[in-house]
Every structure is written in C-alpha cells, then in structure tokens.
Design a protein around this motif. Sequence first.
Motif, short mmCIF file in Angstrom:
data_model
loop_
_atom_site.label_atom_id
_atom_site.label_comp_id
_atom_site.label_asym_id
_atom_site.label_seq_id
_atom_site.Cartn_x
_atom_site.Cartn_y
_atom_site.Cartn_z
N VAL A 1 0.84 -1.20 0.00
CA VAL A 1 0.00 0.00 0.00
C VAL A 1 0.87 1.24 0.00
CG1 VAL A 1 -1.63 1.36 1.36
CG2 VAL A 1 -1.98 -1.09 1.11
N VAL A 2 1.93 1.25 0.81
CA VAL A 2 2.85 2.41 0.85
C VAL A 2 3.50 2.61 -0.51
CG1 VAL A 2 4.92 3.36 1.92
CG2 VAL A 2 3.26 2.11 3.32
N LEU B 1 -6.76 4.89 -3.11
CA LEU B 1 -7.57 4.90 -4.34
C LEU B 1 -8.34 6.21 -4.47
CD1 LEU B 1 -8.97 1.26 -4.47
CD2 LEU B 1 -7.72 2.43 -6.29
N GLY B 2 -8.87 6.72 -3.36
CA GLY B 2 -9.57 7.99 -3.43
C GLY B 2 -8.66 9.10 -3.92
N MET C 1 3.04 5.75 -3.18
CA MET C 1 4.15 6.52 -3.74
C MET C 1 4.02 6.62 -5.25
SD MET C 1 8.22 5.98 -3.13
CE MET C 1 9.41 7.10 -3.90
N HIS C 2 3.65 5.52 -5.90
CA HIS C 2 3.41 5.56 -7.35
C HIS C 2 2.26 6.52 -7.68
CE1 HIS C 2 5.50 1.53 -8.56
NE2 HIS C 2 6.26 2.58 -8.84
N ALA C 3 1.20 6.48 -6.88
CA ALA C 3 0.03 7.33 -7.15
C ALA C 3 0.36 8.81 -6.99
CB ALA C 3 -1.11 6.94 -6.21
N GLN D 1 0.00 3.37 -12.92
CA GLN D 1 0.49 2.15 -12.31
C GLN D 1 0.07 2.06 -10.85
OE1 GLN D 1 4.66 1.29 -12.97
NE2 GLN D 1 4.79 -0.01 -11.16
N GLY D 2 0.17 3.18 -10.13
CA GLY D 2 -0.27 3.19 -8.73
C GLY D 2 -1.75 2.87 -8.60
N LEU D 3 -2.55 3.39 -9.54
CA LEU D 3 -3.99 3.11 -9.51
C LEU D 3 -4.26 1.62 -9.72
CD1 LEU D 3 -6.79 4.36 -9.31
CD2 LEU D 3 -6.70 4.83 -11.76
N ARG D 4 -3.55 1.00 -10.66
CA ARG D 4 -3.72 -0.44 -10.90
C ARG D 4 -3.30 -1.24 -9.67
NH1 ARG D 4 -1.35 0.91 -15.88
NH2 ARG D 4 0.66 0.09 -15.17
N GLU D 5 -2.18 -0.86 -9.06
CA GLU D 5 -1.70 -1.59 -7.89
C GLU D 5 -2.70 -1.49 -6.73
OE1 GLU D 5 3.09 -0.90 -8.76
OE2 GLU D 5 2.00 0.38 -7.37
N LEU D 6 -3.28 -0.33 -6.55
CA LEU D 6 -4.25 -0.16 -5.47
C LEU D 6 -5.53 -0.94 -5.73
CD1 LEU D 6 -3.62 3.64 -4.85
CD2 LEU D 6 -3.35 1.85 -3.11
#
Length: 626
Positions: free
Chosen positions: A299-300, A336-337, A304-306, A314-319
């Motif tokens: 999550v951390v 995600l928010g 950081m990606h987001a 990429q951060g959105l996909r990971e979340l």
Amino acid sequence: MLTCPSCVFRVLLCLVLAQATVLAAELRWVEVRSPNFSVVTDAGERKGLEIALRFEQMRAVFGTLIFRSRVSQPIPLQIVAFRDAAEFRRFVPVWKGKPVEVTGIFQSNHDRNFVALDLSSRDPWSTIFHEYAHALLSGNYPETQLWFDEGFAEYFSTIDIGNKEVVIGRAPDSAQMLVSMHLMPMRELIAVDRDSPVYNETGNRRSLFYAQSWLLAHYLFSKGRVAEAGTYFDLLHNRRLPAAEAFSKAFGQTLEDFDGELARYLRGGQRPLQRSEAPAGIDSGGYKVEPLEQAEARVVLADMHAHSTQYLDQGLRELEELLAAAPGKAAVHRGLGYAYLRKERFDRAAQHFRKAAALDDHDPRLLYYFALLQQRVLQATGREPDDVWEVIDALEKSISLDPTFADAHALLGIAHMWTNDADAAITSMRNAVRLSPRDQTYQAYLGRFYVAAQQWDQAAATFDRLSRSSDPKVAADAVAELERIARYREDPPAKLARQVRPPRTDQWESPKWKRRVPAVSVAETEEAAEKPPDTRPIDNLRGRIVAVDCSHPTGAQISIAVGKRTWKMQVSDRNKLLLIGAEEFSCSWRDREVVVNYRKSGPSSGDLVSLEIRTLTAEPVQLKFN
C-alpha cells in the motif's frame, strides 16, 4: 509415488522450508516511527532505526545552521528504503523510456513528500540530503536567491553525522570542476534564476553554477558571513535595492572585489571543515518499530506511485489489485480515493473516501483529502459543497491530529471563505504561511482574504511583497491586486454577510423542543461608526527592538532603535498585526532585528502595518574548525 522414508522426509523438509521462505518474505518489511519521520524498509529493523535516527539528526543540525530552535516540517515525509536496486528502480523517474541513474529520489507533493533510497548503492545519501535541504529551506527560511538555495543544499549534502561529532563542509562531487574552469563572475552568478539557460541546460556552465554556489556557501559559513548574506537578501527583497548595490552595502565590497576574494579562497587549498558536537537528546531508544505484512508495505509503495505523475496509472492499478485482495483496509481506499482525485474522477474518489472513513475516521490525511475533494470539485464545476460545515469540521479535526500540516490550514482558510467568514479565513491562512513561508500561493490567498475583510493595509503589504516575486505570473497578479486595492480604498464594496452555522437537530429534545446543548450563536451587530480610510503613505524601516510595552489590554508600543534614533511604533491589536518570521506576537522581544511597514504619526513615531522578525542575523552557533 514415493516409498522410501528418507525421500518422504526430504520432500516434507522442502515443503516446510518453502513455507518458511514465504512467511519470511511476507514479514520482511518493517516500519520505524520516530518523532518526525516514518521509515518503511525491507532491509531490517536495524537499518530502519539507523535511517530514522540519521534524518532526525540531520533535521536538528539544519536548525543550528539557520539559527532556529524549532524546525518546521509543513509537509509529512515518508521514507522508503530498498535493500536492492531492482525494487528501487521501479520508482525512479524515466527519461526517454529508461530509468534515470540515481541512488536516491525526493518526490515532492502538497500533501506528502516521499524519499526513496537504494541501500545497495555506495552513497544513497548525498542526493537525498541535497533535496531534503531544499524542503527544509522552504519551510523555515525566508526567500533568497537560487545561488544560495543550491549552494546551501550542496553544502548540506555532504554532512557527516557520527555518534559524537558532526562534520560539515566536505566537497561534493560537483566541486571537482572548480580546479579546471574559471569562476563565473559574481554579477552573473547572482543573476541566475530558474528560467536562466545556465540553470536549465545540461553542460559545463550548469555544473559550474552548482559547484561555485557550493564554494560561496562554504565561504560564507566558514568565514562567519551568513549574517551579511541575510542583510543582502533583506536589502534586495524588502528594500528593493538593485542587486549590486544591495551586495555592496551588505558585504562592504563590490561584486568585482568579491570575485577576487572568492578566487583566493578557492586557490587557498584545503578549506576548513566545520565541526560540532552531535545533536544532544536524539537517539533511537524510543522509536516505534512494527513489522508490516506484505500487503501493508505494498500500500505504501502503491501510494508513492500514485503521487508520481509518471507512475499514477500504475499506482492506480496496484491499489485496485490490493483492494481485490484486501477490501477491508482503510489505507487502500484512501490511496484509491487520492488517485481518482488526481484523475478528476470525483465520484469514484468520494466513494473510496467514504469507505475509508467508515474504517478509520481518525486519519488526518483522509480528513484533509475529503476537504481537498470539495475544493477540486468547486474548481472544476463551480459547485460548492452541499455541507461546507462538514468540510470545516473535517479540516479542524485533521489539524487537531496533525497541527503542522500547512495545506490543511490553507484549505481551512478557503473553506471559511465559502461562508464569508474572512476573519477566520485570515487566521487559518496565516497559520499556513507561518508553517510554509515561501509558498506564494498561500501568501496570495492571504492577501485576497485581507481584501475580503477590507483590511487594506495588510492586503497592500502582502501584495507589495509578492509584486517583487521572481515568478512573473505571481508578480503580475500582485500588481493587479494592488490596483484593485487602490480602487477599493476610494470606493469600498459592501461588506460580506457572514453565514451562520445552522443549529444541529440533535440540540433539541422532541416534542418539547427544549434545547439540550447551547446552539452556536453569532452576534449580528454592526460597528457604530465606520472609520474613514487611512490615506497616509506606508513607509518602511529596519532596526532593532529595544522594548515592547504591552500594558494596553490588546495593543502594544514597540520601541525600535534605528542608528541613534528610537522610534515608537503603535500596535492597535497584537492579535491582528501582520507578522512575518514569527509565530505570534511576543511582549518579551528584546534586541531582535526587525523590518517594519508603518504609517508615520510623528517625527519618530508611527502606526505599524506589518512587522518582520529577521532570523538571518542571529548570533551564529560556535563551531570548531580543523
């Protein structure tokens, strides 16, 4: 099918070892929390404690260099330390399709800063120390020029903190070119800004700018002339003197004379290192260490990606993947928010923020994000929140949980203006400016709030400073605001009608409608008489406080020595005086250098408009040299 007992034993042993390996992998991440930092690392508890301690020490040393007992950190900092380069490279900036070759990155945002370290590299620290120095300057030091900011950051980047001693002043890699190139004339060096080709174009001139800025910072600190640099910036930014004249007055020599002095300092060979005792009272004994599950660490990393422009998708996909695997984690919904907020998908952002709040309603970041969402919706659609009081409550709770978060104070000021409460908006935005004194967006908002409150002097003083900004747009907007203020002085608009918070229905007992708790009440009285606008011109002077008389219940008289003359400056309301460089008015100020804007009331008296406490000329900390 296996029949021999030894074969069965070996298979079972392999299965047990494989399961242990999986469990070890899941538990290899730890989080270390120190008073001012969070460190998430896969390099083990001992390394995490070392990193947290080093950042706490670095923060304390920075305070001694700029003469501040308290160091402001207006944006929370998350440190992520990777034990190998492969994982670290997933987060570094990409240039022409390839990751940039770095050993550490500093990722700046309004809500959270990130530091990422490659612990497998020989020296992951210098780049991070350089960028962290910039963040510290932004939150604690008045506006300077680019050469000082970059020179100080380079000077700070090689700091060496041991158990008993701190050593500052070692030459960075950029300094090597000084022996093979002619120094840039000082007149040219101090003219470099963020739009200059020298600063933006890769090549020897840019490298020389960094190297010479370091040399100049080293000279100032080793020769004890930092106070003169502070005087120079005061003359330049507050007195509006041309750079050459300001430099000559501050340093007692022309730019051309200083060219020779800096060249002699370079040719002098070994430059002294500043040594001092390691900061007292800082150890890792009370730091909190917790193992992290793999999902918590991810999550951390996804967050950081987001927060990165290049890695947002990429951060959105990971979340989203984490949500499918762990739907009950508040941090996943919060992340995600935020990601959907950056994508301007406001309905999805609101949905995840609501789910996160249902799981954890004491998260200062989440409460702040809720308010940030309302502001972004207003900017995009022009639609104000349905319940502005809910936004105000969320921000006040966020600030109570994290009072040093500058942007939460700023958003609270904006929210107060949605209810036309200019006084409350001013208070909140002044807190944001105090916590982040270089953020010109906060200063511009504060100036507009002064206009809304019809506090023309404070508004004019604020925009007068911004009109000298190095950012052309900020300067142009400030000039336009000054023209608007001049018109409003002659023909003031109608005063704002402040909205009253509606009474809560749970304050009444049905059916008797008997009040259970006092409702919020607002006095609806007008001032008996309007004071005519004060048309006296605003002047300024610089001096040193001799005494402060606070015998009046709300006002004060400040005695300021300017040469052999003592001025008596009146303050009508200590709580409303525009302060710069101080958190609040103090009746115990003595022997403090100040710059004031005032309206003259007599030969040696005036009414204060603003007061700036100068911290650049404080007595230097005594350091020992080689």
